[in-house]
Design a protein around this motif. Structure first.
Motif, PDB file in Angstrom:
ATOM      1  N   UNK A 143       0.714  -1.187  -0.405  1.00  0.00           N
ATOM      2  CA  UNK A 143      -0.237   0.098   0.042  1.00  0.00           C
ATOM      3  C   UNK A 143       0.387   0.867   0.119  1.00  0.00           C
ATOM      4  N   UNK A 144       1.992   0.994   0.370  1.00  0.00           N
ATOM      5  CA  UNK A 144       2.845   2.173   0.879  1.00  0.00           C
ATOM      6  C   UNK A 144       3.224   2.747  -0.878  1.00  0.00           C
ATOM      7  N   UNK A 145       3.721   1.500  -1.384  1.00  0.00           N
ATOM      8  CA  UNK A 145       4.252   1.904  -2.264  1.00  0.00           C
ATOM      9  C   UNK A 145       3.037   2.347  -3.480  1.00  0.00           C
ATOM     10  N   UNK A 146       2.103   1.988  -3.524  1.00  0.00           N
ATOM     11  CA  UNK A 146       1.242   2.297  -4.771  1.00  0.00           C
ATOM     12  C   UNK A 146       0.969   3.961  -3.893  1.00  0.00           C
ATOM     13  N   UNK A 147       0.595   3.959  -3.123  1.00  0.00           N
ATOM     14  CA  UNK A 147      -0.082   5.521  -2.027  1.00  0.00           C
ATOM     15  C   UNK A 147       1.663   6.565  -3.123  1.00  0.00           C
ATOM     16  N   UNK A 148       2.675   5.786  -3.008  1.00  0.00           N
ATOM     17  CA  UNK A 148       3.832   7.142  -3.370  1.00  0.00           C
ATOM     18  C   UNK A 148       3.697   7.241  -4.998  1.00  0.00           C
ATOM     19  N   UNK A 149       3.418   5.719  -5.731  1.00  0.00           N
ATOM     20  CA  UNK A 149       3.614   6.227  -7.110  1.00  0.00           C
ATOM     21  C   UNK A 149       2.145   7.284  -7.165  1.00  0.00           C
ATOM     22  N   UNK A 150       1.524   6.886  -6.304  1.00  0.00           N
ATOM     23  CA  UNK A 150      -0.400   8.105  -6.944  1.00  0.00           C
ATOM     24  C   UNK A 150       0.702   9.739  -6.590  1.00  0.00           C
ATOM     25  N   UNK A 151       0.965   9.898  -5.701  1.00  0.00           N
ATOM     26  CA  UNK A 151       1.442  10.769  -4.687  1.00  0.00           C
ATOM     27  C   UNK A 151       2.877  11.842  -5.655  1.00  0.00           C
ATOM     28  N   UNK A 152       3.543  10.902  -6.745  1.00  0.00           N
ATOM     29  CA  UNK A 152       4.362  11.340  -7.592  1.00  0.00           C
ATOM     30  C   UNK A 152       4.294  11.899  -8.563  1.00  0.00           C
ATOM     31  N   UNK A 153       2.766  11.292  -8.216  1.00  0.00           N
ATOM     32  CA  UNK A 153       1.809  11.833  -9.344  1.00  0.00           C
ATOM     33  C   UNK A 153       1.705  13.285  -9.547  1.00  0.00           C
ATOM     34  N   UNK A 154       1.459  13.103  -8.773  1.00  0.00           N
ATOM     35  CA  UNK A 154       0.795  15.093  -8.304  1.00  0.00           C
ATOM     36  C   UNK A 154       1.962  15.795  -7.000  1.00  0.00           C
ATOM     37  N   UNK A 171       9.662  14.158   2.512  1.00  0.00           N
ATOM     38  CA  UNK A 171       8.790  14.630   3.543  1.00  0.00           C
ATOM     39  C   UNK A 171       6.975  13.702   3.771  1.00  0.00           C
ATOM     40  N   UNK A 172       6.829  12.523   2.659  1.00  0.00           N
ATOM     41  CA  UNK A 172       6.091  11.955   3.120  1.00  0.00           C
ATOM     42  C   UNK A 172       6.289  10.082   3.436  1.00  0.00           C
ATOM     43  N   UNK A 173       7.059   9.872   2.738  1.00  0.00           N
ATOM     44  CA  UNK A 173       7.149   8.385   2.907  1.00  0.00           C
ATOM     45  C   UNK A 173       8.483   7.789   4.627  1.00  0.00           C
ATOM     46  N   UNK A 174       8.996   9.142   4.546  1.00  0.00           N
ATOM     47  CA  UNK A 174       9.336   8.737   6.094  1.00  0.00           C
ATOM     48  C   UNK A 174       8.558   8.744   6.933  1.00  0.00           C
ATOM     49  N   UNK A 175       7.561   9.761   7.343  1.00  0.00           N
ATOM     50  CA  UNK A 175       6.585   9.336   8.165  1.00  0.00           C
ATOM     51  C   UNK A 175       5.278   8.259   8.240  1.00  0.00           C
ATOM     52  N   UNK A 176       5.171   7.637   6.427  1.00  0.00           N
ATOM     53  CA  UNK A 176       4.681   6.524   6.663  1.00  0.00           C
ATOM     54  C   UNK A 176       4.897   5.138   6.661  1.00  0.00           C
ATOM     55  N   UNK A 177       7.224   5.024   6.263  1.00  0.00           N
ATOM     56  CA  UNK A 177       7.893   4.058   6.777  1.00  0.00           C
ATOM     57  C   UNK A 177       7.119   2.901   8.083  1.00  0.00           C
ATOM     58  N   UNK A 178       7.319   1.819   8.117  1.00  0.00           N
ATOM     59  CA  UNK A 178       7.384   1.016   9.885  1.00  0.00           C
ATOM     60  C   UNK A 178       8.624   1.126   9.845  1.00  0.00           C
TER      61      UNK A 178
END
Length: 79
Positions: A43-54, A63-70
């Motif tokens: 899900x993290x990878x999918x969200x990152x790909x979607x965010x990179x489009x926007x 800013x985003x990935x470090x916040x979402x990492x386990x």
């Protein structure tokens, strides 16, 4: 329910049913954790790909990935 009827074992090396039931339960919990952790990363990878489009890539990575990492902890049975 299972533990109350299982023998506890003895001092002569008989592990007993309680210890085995607990080991089995812990193993199933760890298996579920590994499964859900892998699912989280998908899900993290999918969200990152979607965010990179926007958003610009550097904003997502910094800013985003470090916040979402386990937290980095590996469980037995995890690759």
């Amino acid at each position: 329910q299972i533990l109350s009827n299982a023998p506890a074992g003895d001092i002569y090396g008989d592990v007993g049913g309680k210890a085995q039931a607990i080991r089995t339960w812990i193993g199933s919990v760890l298996h579920k954790i590994v499964h859900y952790k892998a699912e989280h990363y998908r899900y993290l990878d999918e969200a990152a790909n979607t965010l990179e489009l926007a958003l610009p890539s550097d904003i997502v990575i910094k800013n985003v990935l470090p916040f979402l990492e386990l937290p980095s902890y590996t469980f037995e049975g995890e690759d």
